[in-house]
Design a protein around this motif. Sequence first.
Motif, PDB file in Angstrom:
ATOM      1  N   ARG A   1      -2.463   0.137  -0.444  1.00  0.00           N
ATOM      2  CA  ARG A   1      -1.305  -0.005  -1.326  1.00  0.00           C
ATOM      3  C   ARG A   1      -1.712  -0.933  -2.468  1.00  0.00           C
ATOM      4  O   ARG A   1      -2.264  -2.020  -2.209  1.00  0.00           O
ATOM      5  N   SER A   2      -1.471  -0.492  -3.687  1.00  0.00           N
ATOM      6  CA  SER A   2      -1.796  -1.341  -4.839  1.00  0.00           C
ATOM      7  C   SER A   2      -0.524  -1.991  -5.375  1.00  0.00           C
ATOM      8  O   SER A   2       0.581  -1.506  -5.135  1.00  0.00           O
ATOM      9  N   TYR A   3      -0.724  -3.094  -6.083  1.00  0.00           N
ATOM     10  CA  TYR A   3       0.400  -3.922  -6.537  1.00  0.00           C
ATOM     11  C   TYR A   3       0.262  -4.224  -8.020  1.00  0.00           C
ATOM     12  O   TYR A   3      -0.846  -4.354  -8.551  1.00  0.00           O
TER      13      TYR A   3
ATOM     14  N   ILE B   1       7.829   4.213  -3.928  1.00  0.00           N
ATOM     15  CA  ILE B   1       6.565   4.290  -4.670  1.00  0.00           C
ATOM     16  C   ILE B   1       5.974   5.679  -4.448  1.00  0.00           C
ATOM     17  O   ILE B   1       6.328   6.362  -3.488  1.00  0.00           O
ATOM     18  N   SER B   2       5.093   6.085  -5.345  1.00  0.00           N
ATOM     19  CA  SER B   2       4.495   7.407  -5.201  1.00  0.00           C
ATOM     20  C   SER B   2       3.196   7.316  -4.415  1.00  0.00           C
ATOM     21  O   SER B   2       2.598   6.245  -4.291  1.00  0.00           O
ATOM     22  N   THR B   3       2.783   8.428  -3.878  1.00  0.00           N
ATOM     23  CA  THR B   3       1.554   8.483  -3.097  1.00  0.00           C
ATOM     24  C   THR B   3       0.522   9.285  -3.873  1.00  0.00           C
ATOM     25  O   THR B   3       0.797  10.386  -4.337  1.00  0.00           O
ATOM     26  N   ASP B   4      -0.630   8.683  -4.025  1.00  0.00           N
ATOM     27  CA  ASP B   4      -1.715   9.300  -4.787  1.00  0.00           C
ATOM     28  C   ASP B   4      -2.801   9.730  -3.788  1.00  0.00           C
ATOM     29  O   ASP B   4      -3.338   8.897  -3.067  1.00  0.00           O
ATOM     30  N   ILE B   5      -3.078  11.021  -3.735  1.00  0.00           N
ATOM     31  CA  ILE B   5      -4.068  11.525  -2.777  1.00  0.00           C
ATOM     32  C   ILE B   5      -5.367  11.843  -3.497  1.00  0.00           C
ATOM     33  O   ILE B   5      -5.370  12.613  -4.462  1.00  0.00           O
ATOM     34  N   THR B   6      -6.460  11.236  -3.058  1.00  0.00           N
ATOM     35  CA  THR B   6      -7.773  11.484  -3.640  1.00  0.00           C
ATOM     36  C   THR B   6      -8.661  12.136  -2.588  1.00  0.00           C
ATOM     37  O   THR B   6      -8.800  11.608  -1.490  1.00  0.00           O
ATOM     38  N   VAL B   7      -9.210  13.289  -2.926  1.00  0.00           N
ATOM     39  CA  VAL B   7     -10.159  13.928  -2.017  1.00  0.00           C
ATOM     40  C   VAL B   7     -11.555  13.684  -2.570  1.00  0.00           C
ATOM     41  O   VAL B   7     -11.868  14.151  -3.669  1.00  0.00           O
TER      42      VAL B   7
ATOM     43  N   ALA C   1       4.546  -3.558  -5.072  1.00  0.00           N
ATOM     44  CA  ALA C   1       3.796  -2.342  -4.774  1.00  0.00           C
ATOM     45  C   ALA C   1       4.090  -1.286  -5.819  1.00  0.00           C
ATOM     46  O   ALA C   1       5.229  -1.138  -6.257  1.00  0.00           O
ATOM     47  N   ASP C   2       3.047  -0.567  -6.234  1.00  0.00           N
ATOM     48  CA  ASP C   2       3.314   0.528  -7.174  1.00  0.00           C
ATOM     49  C   ASP C   2       2.806   1.882  -6.702  1.00  0.00           C
ATOM     50  O   ASP C   2       3.423   2.896  -7.000  1.00  0.00           O
ATOM     51  N   VAL C   3       1.711   1.920  -5.962  1.00  0.00           N
ATOM     52  CA  VAL C   3       1.179   3.215  -5.520  1.00  0.00           C
ATOM     53  C   VAL C   3       0.616   3.103  -4.103  1.00  0.00           C
ATOM     54  O   VAL C   3      -0.005   2.102  -3.749  1.00  0.00           O
TER      55      VAL C   3
ATOM     56  N   GLU D   1      -9.686  -4.109  -6.493  1.00  0.00           N
ATOM     57  CA  GLU D   1      -9.310  -5.465  -6.103  1.00  0.00           C
ATOM     58  C   GLU D   1      -7.806  -5.569  -5.897  1.00  0.00           C
ATOM     59  O   GLU D   1      -7.031  -5.013  -6.681  1.00  0.00           O
ATOM     60  N   GLY D   2      -7.398  -6.225  -4.827  1.00  0.00           N
ATOM     61  CA  GLY D   2      -5.969  -6.458  -4.604  1.00  0.00           C
ATOM     62  C   GLY D   2      -5.269  -5.346  -3.837  1.00  0.00           C
ATOM     63  O   GLY D   2      -4.102  -5.483  -3.492  1.00  0.00           O
ATOM     64  N   TRP D   3      -5.983  -4.259  -3.582  1.00  0.00           N
ATOM     65  CA  TRP D   3      -5.376  -3.206  -2.770  1.00  0.00           C
ATOM     66  C   TRP D   3      -5.286  -3.686  -1.322  1.00  0.00           C
ATOM     67  O   TRP D   3      -6.240  -4.246  -0.786  1.00  0.00           O
ATOM     68  N   LYS D   4      -4.146  -3.441  -0.723  1.00  0.00           N
ATOM     69  CA  LYS D   4      -3.989  -3.827   0.689  1.00  0.00           C
ATOM     70  C   LYS D   4      -4.435  -2.668   1.578  1.00  0.00           C
ATOM     71  O   LYS D   4      -3.995  -1.534   1.412  1.00  0.00           O
ATOM     72  N   ASP D   5      -5.306  -2.957   2.534  1.00  0.00           N
ATOM     73  CA  ASP D   5      -5.740  -1.953   3.509  1.00  0.00           C
ATOM     74  C   ASP D   5      -4.596  -1.748   4.504  1.00  0.00           C
ATOM     75  O   ASP D   5      -4.146  -2.683   5.162  1.00  0.00           O
ATOM     76  N   LEU D   6      -4.107  -0.525   4.615  1.00  0.00           N
ATOM     77  CA  LEU D   6      -2.924  -0.264   5.442  1.00  0.00           C
ATOM     78  C   LEU D   6      -3.269   0.107   6.887  1.00  0.00           C
ATOM     79  O   LEU D   6      -2.376   0.219   7.719  1.00  0.00           O
ATOM     80  N   LEU D   7      -4.570   0.277   7.162  1.00  0.00           N
ATOM     81  CA  LEU D   7      -4.948   0.733   8.504  1.00  0.00           C
ATOM     82  C   LEU D   7      -5.457  -0.414   9.363  1.00  0.00           C
ATOM     83  O   LEU D   7      -6.239  -1.246   8.906  1.00  0.00           O
ATOM     84  N   VAL D   8      -5.000  -0.435  10.609  1.00  0.00           N
ATOM     85  CA  VAL D   8      -5.549  -1.372  11.593  1.00  0.00           C
ATOM     86  C   VAL D   8      -6.131  -0.556  12.752  1.00  0.00           C
ATOM     87  O   VAL D   8      -5.753   0.597  12.971  1.00  0.00           O
TER      88      VAL D   8
END
Lengths: 439, 439
Positions: free
Chosen positions: A352-354, A432-438, A359-361, A379-386
Amino acid sequence: MDHSPALMTDMYEYTMLDACLQDGTANRKCVFEVYTRHLPAGRRYGVVAGTGRILDALENFHLDDEDLRFLADRKVVSRQTIKWLENLHFSGSIKGYREGEMFFPNSPILQVEGTFGECTLLETLVLSILNYDSAVASAASRMVSAAKDRPCMDMGGRRTNEWSAVAAARAAVIGGFQGTANLLAAQMYGLKAIGTAAHCFTLVHDDERSAFASQIAALGKNTTLLVDTYNIEEAVKTAVEVAGPELGGVRIDSGDLASLAQRVRNQLDALGATNTRITVTNDLDEYALAALQSAPVDSYGVGTMLVTGSGAPTCAMVYKLTEREGADGEMQPVAKKSKDKASVPGRKLAYRSYEYGLADVEHVISGSEEQLAAYQPAEGWKDLLVDYVDHGEIDSQYQGHDAITAAHEYRAKALSELPITAQSLMKGEPAISTDITVL
Amino acid sequence: MDHSPALMTDMYEYTMLDACLQDGTANRKCVFEVYTRHLPAGRRYGVVAGTGRILDALENFHLDDEDLRFLADRKVVSRQTIKWLENLHFSGSIKGYREGEMFFPNSPILQVEGTFGECTLLETLVLSILNYDSAVASAASRMVSAAKDRPCMDMGGRRTNEWSAVAAARAAVIGGFQGTANLLAAQMYGLKAIGTAAHCFTLVHDDERSAFASQIAALGKNTTLLVDTYNIEEAVKTAVEVAGPELGGVRIDSGDLASLAQRVRNQLDALGATNTRITVTNDLDEYALAALQSAPVDSYGVGTMLVTGSGAPTCAMVYKLTEREGADGEMQPVAKKSKDKASVPGRKLAYRSYEYGLADVEHVISGSEEQLAAYQPAEGWKDLLVDYVDHGEIDSQYQGHDAITAAHEYRAKALSELPITAQSLMKGEPAISTDITVL
């Protein structure tokens, strides 16, 4: 009453296992992903809950002799598969969003990695738990926002299945509630339990005064008296006569709660019971709570609408195969192409970026294991997975009472970091919107 | 995993017991009644389900040492009450509507008679079970009507709590469904279990053909192949090539089900697979089923909307004290007077009268035990109450698999005896009116 979670499962998980053990694909390495294609109509965010319960179930996810006999007698699977099931033990890995974390469409809420056989058997149970618990936590979170700083208590157990009631109490606390009426939930998860008396308590006594006197004798003056069995004004007068101005609280369970609370507050104050608290309960939902913000209420008991997800009794979470080993031993991204149900192939990262602290995306990155290992988030993106489970080893920090407290606190913080639109009760787009990158 | 149903209870049941044991009212004879003030908006009838599960829970309704320690440590009740709870055993009587019976506003669905203490502790569990199970059975019944003679199967377990899933499967069968995907429900209640394969099964194989071949090798040609992972027309062609025209069935889980079923039927017939059945599944509800009546479909799998009560995930059933012993030892009718929540005092009889073979009125008769014993119903009125528990003795005919089968058959007959309006999916009034007589 002792039943294995390994049978809390749709039959096709076992028939698929059976066929795949016979053709060898049961041993293919796989990645399954839990996500939802959409939030309930108009909702701005969802709240993850249930993952800790999945870990609890995983510890007991095996079949006893009676279960194996059932599967054999019903010919659900072949003899060879029964043999395999005798040693059923999940040896894979699970990562995902924290309990209390916000989720949006396509958020990879849980990713389960292991052989096809062991991962497939988990599908139904994982979805049952996440779909119900997250529905309750998501509703709870909206209610807690609408209630501002006033504590909300779960009183909904009677309006949902008796085990749902226990799960709902836990999910409600993750969603921001302070406690529950449900004793089994309090016992199993160390939650705060609340409750004093119902209308039948007043009715079983010869008059209201003797009922109130009895309750105070047993529970002390700090108890909460239910004042709407007959006439509220009379009851409040009697209550303060019996308990004195030290009376802990009164509860109103019918009628126009805002105006009744106002009248009762004024009456209590006039009787000198200025510290006596007012609790209201009666088919509350987030809209009713928002409407009560200016009424002199101290706490809320929420029932039906909490445990039924306030109009969204389930999430639309699905469990999809996103990557698997091929005949050549190489991992390959896969996805079905069903109309309106297409999925994004490949294992995922999520951040999640801020911007200015908000949060924005939501960033979902799909790629091969190697690509994801090399991926550098901004930088500053929060890792959402544990990491919940590592090769069969459960990380116990995500189980038990402390995990619930952590999730309760996490939710409040994560919500405060979303744009304030998230807390709007008006229907609209995800916050917030979700941005999917493949990759 | 072994927890007592006696803690599946709101805390106030225990605090009320505590106060009433101290003042002596816990031993007063009482009658509690379960009823609903209204059906879900626009519904024509409800279907009772869950009573058999209440009887199962009653057999285990006691507290072990750990439970008692919990109640003592948390100071939920006093030491003296702990003593009383050590011997907790329901010695009262329960009568009520059959499972599979239709109910309407004010139908006395269950009446529990015993001491205040023992009856109060049952409240939460009784309501949890009846509210959820009846919500599912009521939705199921509408779906079965809308599906006409085509079998409906429960596939909803993943969209509700894992134990709700088991209860939902049982309630669905009472509501007219033929079977369930849920294995634990099949094991516990002897229900028919169904299911073959999901999309992940096709995806884990290198191609669709090898997946189909594997499934047929393991499950036989009579299996049902899922044909919408990639391209349906291709899949149907492959399916018949692999299985031959003896292929048992195909399942479609996405897209416009009616037109797809029509295309697939024509394709199957052209390939000589004229006996291959078509199952459709994809967010079906009673409206979707009604719209599919003219499509060439052979059976339905229903998920989310079944287990969430198709828009009504709970019933509004309440458990109210209607009669109790007074200080003089005489039984007295009682009722609260809360605004919009007033209840009809007194114990009840219930009958349904018929005109030209069709039900026309639900008769609820309230009075003293003596008045009701002497009451003579008019000729042809059906007595709606059966005795479930007689002074602590459970009538086992209402438990287990046979009771579910009986309820399944009873529902079909009872529905056929209601005016046909009952089967309308349009919103409207209850199919018959309820006449309340206070003797």
